[in-house]
Motif scaffolding. Structure first.
Motif, PDB file in Angstrom:
ATOM      1  N   THR A   1      38.949  33.604  31.198  1.00 38.10           N
ATOM      2  CA  THR A   1      40.076  34.271  31.871  1.00 38.10           C
ATOM      3  C   THR A   1      40.414  35.604  31.226  1.00 38.10           C
ATOM      4  N   MET A   2      40.620  36.598  32.092  1.00 31.22           N
ATOM      5  CA  MET A   2      41.100  37.899  31.636  1.00 31.22           C
ATOM      6  C   MET A   2      42.534  38.021  32.147  1.00 31.22           C
ATOM      7  N   ILE A   3      43.437  38.392  31.262  1.00 30.15           N
ATOM      8  CA  ILE A   3      44.835  38.569  31.677  1.00 30.15           C
ATOM      9  C   ILE A   3      45.095  40.063  31.723  1.00 30.15           C
ATOM     10  N   VAL A   4      45.616  40.532  32.837  1.00 32.88           N
ATOM     11  CA  VAL A   4      45.755  41.971  32.982  1.00 32.88           C
ATOM     12  C   VAL A   4      47.112  42.336  33.592  1.00 32.88           C
ATOM     13  N   GLY A   5      47.705  43.383  33.026  1.00 30.71           N
ATOM     14  CA  GLY A   5      49.028  43.804  33.487  1.00 30.71           C
ATOM     15  C   GLY A   5      49.027  45.274  33.879  1.00 30.71           C
ATOM     16  N   PHE A   6      49.805  45.605  34.892  1.00 29.36           N
ATOM     17  CA  PHE A   6      49.900  46.990  35.370  1.00 29.36           C
ATOM     18  C   PHE A   6      51.359  47.420  35.439  1.00 29.36           C
ATOM     19  N   ARG A   7      51.602  48.695  35.149  1.00 32.48           N
ATOM     20  CA  ARG A   7      52.955  49.232  35.315  1.00 32.48           C
ATOM     21  C   ARG A   7      53.080  49.772  36.734  1.00 32.48           C
ATOM     22  N   LEU A   8      54.113  49.320  37.431  1.00 33.79           N
ATOM     23  CA  LEU A   8      54.293  49.735  38.822  1.00 33.79           C
ATOM     24  C   LEU A   8      54.749  51.185  38.900  1.00 33.79           C
ATOM     25  N   PRO A   9      54.378  51.858  39.981  1.00 35.26           N
ATOM     26  CA  PRO A   9      54.780  53.276  40.071  1.00 35.26           C
ATOM     27  C   PRO A   9      56.280  53.424  40.337  1.00 35.26           C
ATOM     28  N   GLY A  10      56.814  54.540  39.931  1.00 33.29           N
ATOM     29  CA  GLY A  10      58.228  54.856  40.189  1.00 33.29           C
ATOM     30  C   GLY A  10      59.178  53.916  39.485  1.00 33.29           C
ATOM     31  N   GLU A  11      60.279  53.656  40.135  1.00 36.24           N
ATOM     32  CA  GLU A  11      61.317  52.811  39.533  1.00 36.24           C
ATOM     33  C   GLU A  11      61.236  51.379  40.057  1.00 36.24           C
ATOM     34  N   MET A  12      60.110  51.038  40.633  1.00 33.21           N
ATOM     35  CA  MET A  12      59.913  49.726  41.231  1.00 33.21           C
ATOM     36  C   MET A  12      60.123  48.612  40.199  1.00 33.21           C
ATOM     37  N   ARG A  13      60.987  47.641  40.511  1.00 34.39           N
ATOM     38  CA  ARG A  13      61.256  46.545  39.554  1.00 34.39           C
ATOM     39  C   ARG A  13      60.280  45.387  39.744  1.00 34.39           C
ATOM     40  N   THR A  14      60.018  45.073  41.009  1.00 37.13           N
ATOM     41  CA  THR A  14      59.021  44.031  41.320  1.00 37.13           C
ATOM     42  C   THR A  14      58.098  44.572  42.415  1.00 37.13           C
ATOM     43  N   PRO A  15      56.873  44.051  42.497  1.00 38.83           N
ATOM     44  CA  PRO A  15      55.956  44.554  43.536  1.00 38.83           C
ATOM     45  C   PRO A  15      56.484  44.285  44.939  1.00 38.83           C
ATOM     46  N   GLU A  16      56.437  45.299  45.771  1.00 34.45           N
ATOM     47  CA  GLU A  16      56.935  45.153  47.150  1.00 34.45           C
ATOM     48  C   GLU A  16      55.891  45.571  48.179  1.00 34.45           C
TER      49      GLU A  16
END
Lengths: 167, 204
Positions: B155-170
């Motif tokens: 397993t590879m665990i991967v995290g991304f920072r969302l663009p702008g001021e987005m708090r949760t993915p929409e």
């Protein structure tokens, strides 16, 4: 009582007719599809993306071939024998590297794309309840088919959706 | 006229009920997200290989991490840390499950070390997330889970920072992994905006 019996007979007759018609209709439905294999391969998004990626490396190598080729021509023009010999060797080497890379990337794209296309085509066949999918590729396996049996566009849409969505 | 009004009301109530988010307790919440039918777990099968892409909302991560922890301030702090990010697990295994993928088709320990080094340090270069169909994001965090060959799945665990001021993915999120080791090419998984809106509410 008699009326009920007549109604029952009528109902049974309708049922039998319905089933027979359904069977005839099902038999008449097309169970064969023809797909242009070359177009399917070319229009598959994964193939386009892999080709674009390979192109970057190939262009880089091609640039090196051109650059060494120009130096070699210059050395020949100035009759510098030592440099000509050295550059001719370098040119042959980089040229063969380019050929090798081209063959390798072509083989890799072919293998990986068909690896993905084959099960998707099978899934499509099952979904569409087809018994046979004939791959037309312009090599003479299918001499003629009209649009009725041609499922190329539908299959292209299906495989690309599957690829993009990961289902 | 009365009929029209009553039918419209019925449709309105039905619509409102359908748009309500489900409420689930912790075990059911995790099960829901791990169920392929709901669109947060995608499995791609390629000739003997299985790649599973799991989206992990912040609540799911917090639940897994804080097993038994009842301190709300710790939980809140962790939730705050996860704000504005999107996390995924990318797992791969041979469908047969007989051989560990890390040992598959290897002839020497050097090859094993090379493969291991690739997954520890280089695989992240081949992972990206297309957010909303336009923004291409690269991992802000990556971890290869070492299971010491105890299970055939890696397993590879991967995290991304969302663009702008987005708090949760929409928006739609398309996770892309380019397999450079097993020759399976580009593998994608789409997590739809419509499914993201339906993530159940977690009841503590």
């Amino acid at each position: 009582m008699k009326e009920i019996r007549i109604l029952l007979i009528c109902f049974l007759m309708c049922l039998v007719t319905g089933i027979s018609l359904n069977m005839i209709f099902e038999k008449k439905q097309k169970k064969i599809g023809v797909v242009d294999a070359v177009r399917l391969f070319d229009k598959f998004n994964m193939k386009t993306e892999m080709e674009a990626k390979a192109k970057v490396k190939l262009q880089l190598l091609n640039g090196q071939v051109d650059s060494i080729g120009n130096q070699l021509n210059l050395a020949k023009a100035t009759q510098d024998e030592a440099a000509t010999k050295k550059l001719a060797y370098a040119y042959d080497y980089i040229r063969s590297e380019l050929d090798k890379e081209y063959t390798r990337s072509n083989r890799e794209i072919n293998e990986q794309v068909w690896k993905r296309l084959n099960p998707a085509v099978e899934a499509f066949g099952k979904q569409e309840k087809l018994h046979v999918i004939i791959g037309a590729n312009g090599m003479g396996s299918v001499l003629y088919n009209d649009d009725y049996y041609d499922l190329t566009d539908k299959l292209i849409e299906y495989v690309n959706k599957k690829y993009e969505e990961g289902s | 006229m009365k009929k029209v009004v009553s039918r419209s009301l019925f449709l309105l109530i039905l619509g409102t009920l359908c748009s309500c988010r489900k409420e689930l307790k912790a075990p059911e919440y995790v099960k829901y997200l791990q169920d392929e039918r709901y669109g947060f777990r995608k499995v791609v099968k390629i000739e003997g290989w299985e790649y599973a892409f799991q989206y992990k909302p912040a609540e799911m991560i917090m639940l897994i991490e804080s097993k038994g922890v009842k301190n709300d301030s710790i939980k809140n702090k962790r939730m705050k840390e996860l704000e504005g990010t999107a996390w995924f697990n990318i797992s791969f295994r041979l469908s047969s499950g007989k051989v560990s993928s890390m040992r598959y088709n290897l002839s020497s320990i050097e090859d094993y070390d090379k493969r291991y080094d690739y997954f520890l340090n280089h695989a992240k270069k081949h992972i990206r997330l297309v957010y909303g169909g336009t923004d291409t994001l690269f991992p802000m965090s990556y971890l290869f889970e070492n299971n010491y060959n105890l299970t055939p799945q890696e397993t590879m665990i991967v995290g991304f920072r969302l663009p702008g001021e987005m708090r949760t993915p929409e928006q739609n999120m398309q996770l892309i992994y380019e397999d450079e080791i097993f020759g399976n090419g580009i593998i994608k998984a789409l997590f739809k905006k419509s499914d993201l809106k339906r993530i159940p509410e977690l009841i503590y």
